[in-house]
Design a protein around this motif. Structure first.
Motif, PDB file in Angstrom:
ATOM      1  N   GLY A  20     -20.691  37.860  -0.244  1.00  0.00           N
ATOM      2  CA  GLY A  20     -20.263  38.454   1.024  1.00  0.00           C
ATOM      3  C   GLY A  20     -18.794  38.202   1.311  1.00  0.00           C
ATOM      4  O   GLY A  20     -18.075  39.103   1.752  1.00  0.00           O
ATOM      5  N   VAL A  21     -18.332  37.000   1.043  1.00  0.00           N
ATOM      6  CA  VAL A  21     -16.920  36.665   1.260  1.00  0.00           C
ATOM      7  C   VAL A  21     -16.033  37.554   0.373  1.00  0.00           C
ATOM      8  O   VAL A  21     -15.031  38.121   0.825  1.00  0.00           O
ATOM      9  N   MET A  22     -16.440  37.695  -0.883  1.00  0.00           N
ATOM     10  CA  MET A  22     -15.650  38.537  -1.802  1.00  0.00           C
ATOM     11  C   MET A  22     -15.644  39.989  -1.356  1.00  0.00           C
ATOM     12  O   MET A  22     -14.623  40.676  -1.422  1.00  0.00           O
ATOM     13  N   MET A  23     -16.792  40.454  -0.885  1.00  0.00           N
ATOM     14  CA  MET A  23     -16.880  41.850  -0.440  1.00  0.00           C
ATOM     15  C   MET A  23     -15.983  42.110   0.762  1.00  0.00           C
ATOM     16  O   MET A  23     -15.297  43.134   0.822  1.00  0.00           O
ATOM     17  N   VAL A  24     -15.977  41.187   1.708  1.00  0.00           N
ATOM     18  CA  VAL A  24     -15.135  41.375   2.900  1.00  0.00           C
ATOM     19  C   VAL A  24     -13.656  41.342   2.509  1.00  0.00           C
ATOM     20  O   VAL A  24     -12.861  42.157   2.998  1.00  0.00           O
ATOM     21  N   GLY A  25     -13.290  40.441   1.605  1.00  0.00           N
ATOM     22  CA  GLY A  25     -11.907  40.414   1.127  1.00  0.00           C
ATOM     23  C   GLY A  25     -11.529  41.722   0.455  1.00  0.00           C
ATOM     24  O   GLY A  25     -10.439  42.265   0.687  1.00  0.00           O
ATOM     25  N   ALA A  26     -12.431  42.246  -0.348  1.00  0.00           N
ATOM     26  CA  ALA A  26     -12.166  43.516  -1.033  1.00  0.00           C
ATOM     27  C   ALA A  26     -12.127  44.670  -0.030  1.00  0.00           C
ATOM     28  O   ALA A  26     -11.339  45.605  -0.183  1.00  0.00           O
ATOM     29  N   ALA A  28     -11.054  44.479   3.014  1.00  0.00           N
ATOM     30  CA  ALA A  28      -9.750  44.412   3.684  1.00  0.00           C
ATOM     31  C   ALA A  28      -8.670  45.068   2.834  1.00  0.00           C
ATOM     32  O   ALA A  28      -7.676  45.567   3.350  1.00  0.00           O
ATOM     33  N   ASP A  29      -8.868  45.056   1.529  1.00  0.00           N
ATOM     34  CA  ASP A  29      -7.913  45.685   0.609  1.00  0.00           C
ATOM     35  C   ASP A  29      -8.297  47.120   0.262  1.00  0.00           C
ATOM     36  O   ASP A  29      -7.746  47.706  -0.668  1.00  0.00           O
ATOM     37  N   ASP A  30      -9.285  47.659   0.974  1.00  0.00           N
ATOM     38  CA  ASP A  30      -9.711  49.053   0.804  1.00  0.00           C
ATOM     39  C   ASP A  30     -10.319  49.348  -0.560  1.00  0.00           C
ATOM     40  O   ASP A  30     -10.233  50.480  -1.058  1.00  0.00           O
ATOM     41  N   TYR A  31     -10.911  48.342  -1.178  1.00  0.00           N
ATOM     42  CA  TYR A  31     -11.627  48.616  -2.424  1.00  0.00           C
ATOM     43  C   TYR A  31     -12.880  49.438  -2.141  1.00  0.00           C
ATOM     44  O   TYR A  31     -13.515  49.277  -1.098  1.00  0.00           O
ATOM     45  N   ASP A  90     -16.037  51.788   1.647  1.00  0.00           N
ATOM     46  CA  ASP A  90     -17.194  52.454   1.047  1.00  0.00           C
ATOM     47  C   ASP A  90     -17.940  51.438   0.178  1.00  0.00           C
ATOM     48  O   ASP A  90     -17.475  51.101  -0.903  1.00  0.00           O
ATOM     49  N   VAL A  91     -19.042  50.932   0.693  1.00  0.00           N
ATOM     50  CA  VAL A  91     -19.858  49.963  -0.047  1.00  0.00           C
ATOM     51  C   VAL A  91     -21.228  50.566  -0.286  1.00  0.00           C
ATOM     52  O   VAL A  91     -21.860  51.074   0.643  1.00  0.00           O
TER      53      VAL A  91
END
Lengths: 137, 83
Positions: A20-26, A28-31, A90-91
Motif C-alpha cells: 500500500g505504501v508503494m502504491m500511494v507513492g507511485a 503521487a508520481d502518476d504511475y 489508474d489502479v
C-alpha cells in the motif's frame, strides 16, 4: 504514463501494508498501476476477510508491536492505502483465478469492491514484461 | 530561495500533514496542488524526515519548483511553486 506492476503473493498484514505504501507513492508520481493478487494474498480480497489481522507471516512475534505502532502513527490500513492509490491514479486489481478458488472466491461478487477483474497467469506475466517497475511481494 | 526569503514568503496554501507518516504528506501535497493555479505557492508542514527528501524529488518529477525547506521545532516547512 509510467507503469508499475505488482505481483502480490502475500496476504500478511505487513506485506499488504508495504504494498500500500508503494502504491500511494507511485500514485503521487502518476504511475499507472496493475496489481496481480496471487496465492495467499487473495484471501484478504475475499469479501468479509478485509479486516482480518491473523496473517502476519514475517516476524509473527512482532505482530502486536507493529499493529500498535501503525495505529499510533495514524497509518491507514492496507485497504485504505489501496483505496487512496485508486483515488489518485489508474489502479487495477486482478485476482488470479487459482488464488481466488483457494479461498472460496470464483466470481467478481465474491471479492471486495476494489477488485477489477479475475485473471490468468499469462496476463500477469505480460504486465510484468511491459512495466517500467515490477515488484513482487 | 534563501532562508530569509522563505521565512517571509506568503504562500497561497498551507497543508498541515504533521499528523501523518510517509507517504501521507506526499499524498496531501498531491491532493492540494490540484487546487493551485500556475505560479502559486504552497507549504507542506511535516514531521516526517522521509517527506523532507521525497517532496523535492516529487517536485522535480512533476515539473513543479521546489523552493526550499525551513526546519522548525519538531517539523519541516517545505515550500514549492506550481508550474
Amino acid at each position: 504514463m509510467a507503469k508499475m506492476t505488482i505481483g502480490l503473493s502475500s496476504g500478511s498484514i505487513d506485506k499488504l501494508t508495504g504494498a500500500g505504501v508503494m502504491m500511494v507513492g507511485a500514485a503521487a508520481d502518476d504511475y499507472e498501476i496493475e496489481v496481480y493478487v496471487l496465492l495467499t494474498a487473495a484471501r484478504a480480497f475475499v469479501k468479509g476477510n478485509e479486516g482480518l489481522t491473523d496473517s502476519f507471516v514475517e516476524y509473527p512475534e512482532q505482530k502486536e508491536e507493529m499493529l500498535s505502532k501503525l495505529k499510533e502513527l495514524n497509518t491507514p490500513s492496507w485497504l485504505e492505502f489501496f483505496e487512496q492509490a485508486k483515488e489518485f491514479t489508474d489502479v487495477k486489481f486482478y485476482i488470479c483465478s487459482l488464488a481466488g478458488k483457494l479461498w472460496g472466491g470464483e466470481k467478481m461478487e465474491d471479492f471486495i469492491d476494489i477488485v477489477d477483474g479475475i485473471c490468468g497467469i499469462g496476463q500477469y506475466l505480460d504486465a510484468a514484461k511491459e512495466a517500467d517497475i515490477h515488484i513482487s511481494i | 530561495m534563501e532562508t530569509e526569503e522563505l521565512k517571509t514568503l506568503s504562500v497561497n496554501k498551507s497543508v498541515d500533514a504533521r499528523g501523518t507518516a510517509c507517504p501521507g504528506p506526499l499524498l496531501e501535497a498531491k491532493k492540494a496542488i490540484g487546487g493551485l493555479g500556475s505560479g502559486e505557492t504552497m507549504e507542506v508542514l511535516s514531521a516526517d524526515e522521509g517527506t523532507r527528501v521525497d517532496i523535492p524529488k516529487w517536485c522535480k518529477k512533476q515539473g513543479h519548483e521546489y523552493l526550499g525547506t525551513l526546519e522548525e521545532n519538531g517539523y519541516f516547512r517545505i515550500f514549492l511553486k506550481k508550474v
